[in-house]
Design a protein around this motif. Structure first.
Motif, PDB file in Angstrom:
ATOM      1  N   ALA A  48       7.289 -12.548   0.010  1.00 34.96           N
ATOM      2  CA  ALA A  48       7.031 -13.142  -1.298  1.00 34.96           C
ATOM      3  C   ALA A  48       5.765 -12.570  -1.916  1.00 34.96           C
ATOM      4  O   ALA A  48       5.681 -12.388  -3.142  1.00 34.96           O
ATOM      5  CB  ALA A  48       6.918 -14.661  -1.179  1.00 34.96           C
ATOM      6  N   LEU A  49       4.761 -12.262  -1.087  1.00 33.29           N
ATOM      7  CA  LEU A  49       3.500 -11.763  -1.607  1.00 33.29           C
ATOM      8  C   LEU A  49       3.497 -10.261  -1.846  1.00 33.29           C
ATOM      9  O   LEU A  49       2.654  -9.754  -2.588  1.00 33.29           O
ATOM     10  CB  LEU A  49       2.361 -12.114  -0.638  1.00 33.29           C
ATOM     11  N   ALA A  50       4.454  -9.546  -1.248  1.00 34.00           N
ATOM     12  CA  ALA A  50       4.458  -8.085  -1.345  1.00 34.00           C
ATOM     13  C   ALA A  50       4.537  -7.613  -2.792  1.00 34.00           C
ATOM     14  O   ALA A  50       3.972  -6.565  -3.141  1.00 34.00           O
ATOM     15  CB  ALA A  50       5.627  -7.519  -0.551  1.00 34.00           C
ATOM     16  N   ARG A  51       5.179  -8.380  -3.648  1.00 34.47           N
ATOM     17  CA  ARG A  51       5.328  -7.981  -5.049  1.00 34.47           C
ATOM     18  C   ARG A  51       3.991  -7.923  -5.775  1.00 34.47           C
ATOM     19  O   ARG A  51       3.875  -7.303  -6.824  1.00 34.47           O
ATOM     20  CB  ARG A  51       6.258  -8.957  -5.778  1.00 34.47           C
ATOM     21  N   PHE A  52       2.965  -8.597  -5.221  1.00 34.11           N
ATOM     22  CA  PHE A  52       1.651  -8.627  -5.860  1.00 34.11           C
ATOM     23  C   PHE A  52       0.679  -7.613  -5.252  1.00 34.11           C
ATOM     24  O   PHE A  52      -0.462  -7.513  -5.690  1.00 34.11           O
ATOM     25  CB  PHE A  52       1.044 -10.026  -5.748  1.00 34.11           C
ATOM     26  N   SER A  53       1.130  -6.864  -4.253  1.00 29.25           N
ATOM     27  CA  SER A  53       0.225  -5.987  -3.516  1.00 29.25           C
ATOM     28  C   SER A  53      -0.364  -4.895  -4.401  1.00 29.25           C
ATOM     29  O   SER A  53      -1.561  -4.583  -4.313  1.00 29.25           O
ATOM     30  CB  SER A  53       0.950  -5.359  -2.327  1.00 29.25           C
ATOM     31  N   GLY A  54       0.450  -4.301  -5.251  1.00 25.32           N
ATOM     32  CA  GLY A  54      -0.024  -3.213  -6.097  1.00 25.32           C
ATOM     33  C   GLY A  54      -1.127  -3.653  -7.034  1.00 25.32           C
ATOM     34  O   GLY A  54      -2.180  -3.000  -7.138  1.00 25.32           O
TER      35      GLY A  54
END
Length: 257
Positions: free
Chosen positions: A126-132
């Protein structure tokens, strides 16, 4: 620097009052912050700076007066509502989780601004989308190389930089900095001044700051408070030599130079 009168105001206060059991910590303050300015609030101890800062960020409710962000009335709103309206407060030494890394802090902060909200059972997926975006913010404040170090292991100056990144994650219209160089050595102060100088581009910043050298390096406009009222306001070059300001600081060398 541009004359702030010629540019639109983004944050205003009118006749702002805060009483504590009959004592007026803030007494009829008017404040005009121009869009794109760095606006410093300064004054001797007990001048009302911190109380005014708490009023602007919703931590105190005014006894009288109004606060507006653009065309929106913020008077009486709480801290979370003020933050969502577009005012982010940074450099509060209470907001970090020692075991989480800077990247994880930013991912959570970015998630909190979406419909997902704060979900402490978060999944890595769920958090991977905010990594960039998290890494972009960390790079902006000079922490990309420390993205995966537990926050508790960061040096003091880097913790303050992380708190700034967390505020920037809210995409605020106005960023409020509470004593951004407090407790720092000279090297960290210089690094923080350079950092604020970078991140202020395209943003409006209001800061409470004791170090007048920092104010001189960053501020377009300075409001000097004394005993809860506005003593003088103007450009730093004008304010620093004003006899009323020198008197208010009781001959403090930093205030006069």
């Amino acid at each position: 620097m541009d004359d702030p009168v010629r540019r639109p105001l983004i944050l205003t206060a009118r006749n702002l009052v805060k009483e504590f059991r009959g004592f007026r910590a803030v007494d009829g303050v008017d404040l005009d912050v121009a869009d794109g300015d760095v606006h410093a609030l300064v004054g001797p101890n007990g001048a009302g700076k911190t109380t005014l800062f708490h009023l602007l960020t919703g931590f105190h409710k005014p006894s009288d007066g109004r606060i507006r962000l653009g065309d929106r009335d913020l008077t009486g709103l709480g801290p979370e509502q003020v933050a969502r309206a577009g005012i982010a407060r940074s450099f509060q030494i209470t907001s970090l989780f020692a075991q989480l890394t800077p990247r994880e802090h930013l991912e959570l902060a970015l998630q909190s601004a979406t419909a997902l909200g704060w979900r402490f059972w978060r999944s890595d997926r769920a958090l991977a989308r905010f990594s960039g975006r998290a890494m972009e913010l960390l790079d902006e404040v000079g922490l990309a190389g420390h993205a995966d170090v537990p926050a508790g292991a960061l040096a003091y100056g880097r913790k303050r930089a992380l708190e700034l990144a967390l505020a920037l994650a809210l995409e605020p219209r106005v960023l409020l900095l509470d004593e951004p160089t407090a407790g720092m050595g000279v090297e960290d102060v210089d690094r923080t001044v350079a950092l604020i100088g970078r991140i202020r581009q395209g943003r409006t910043v209001v800061m409470v700051e004791h170090n007048m050298n920092v104010v001189g390096a960053l501020a377009d406009r300075v409001t000097v408070l004394q005993s809860g009222t506005v003593l003088v306001e103007g450009a730093y070059a004008e304010v620093r030599n004003d006899p009323r300001v020198i008197s208010a600081y009781l001959g403090d060398v930093d205030a006069a130079h």
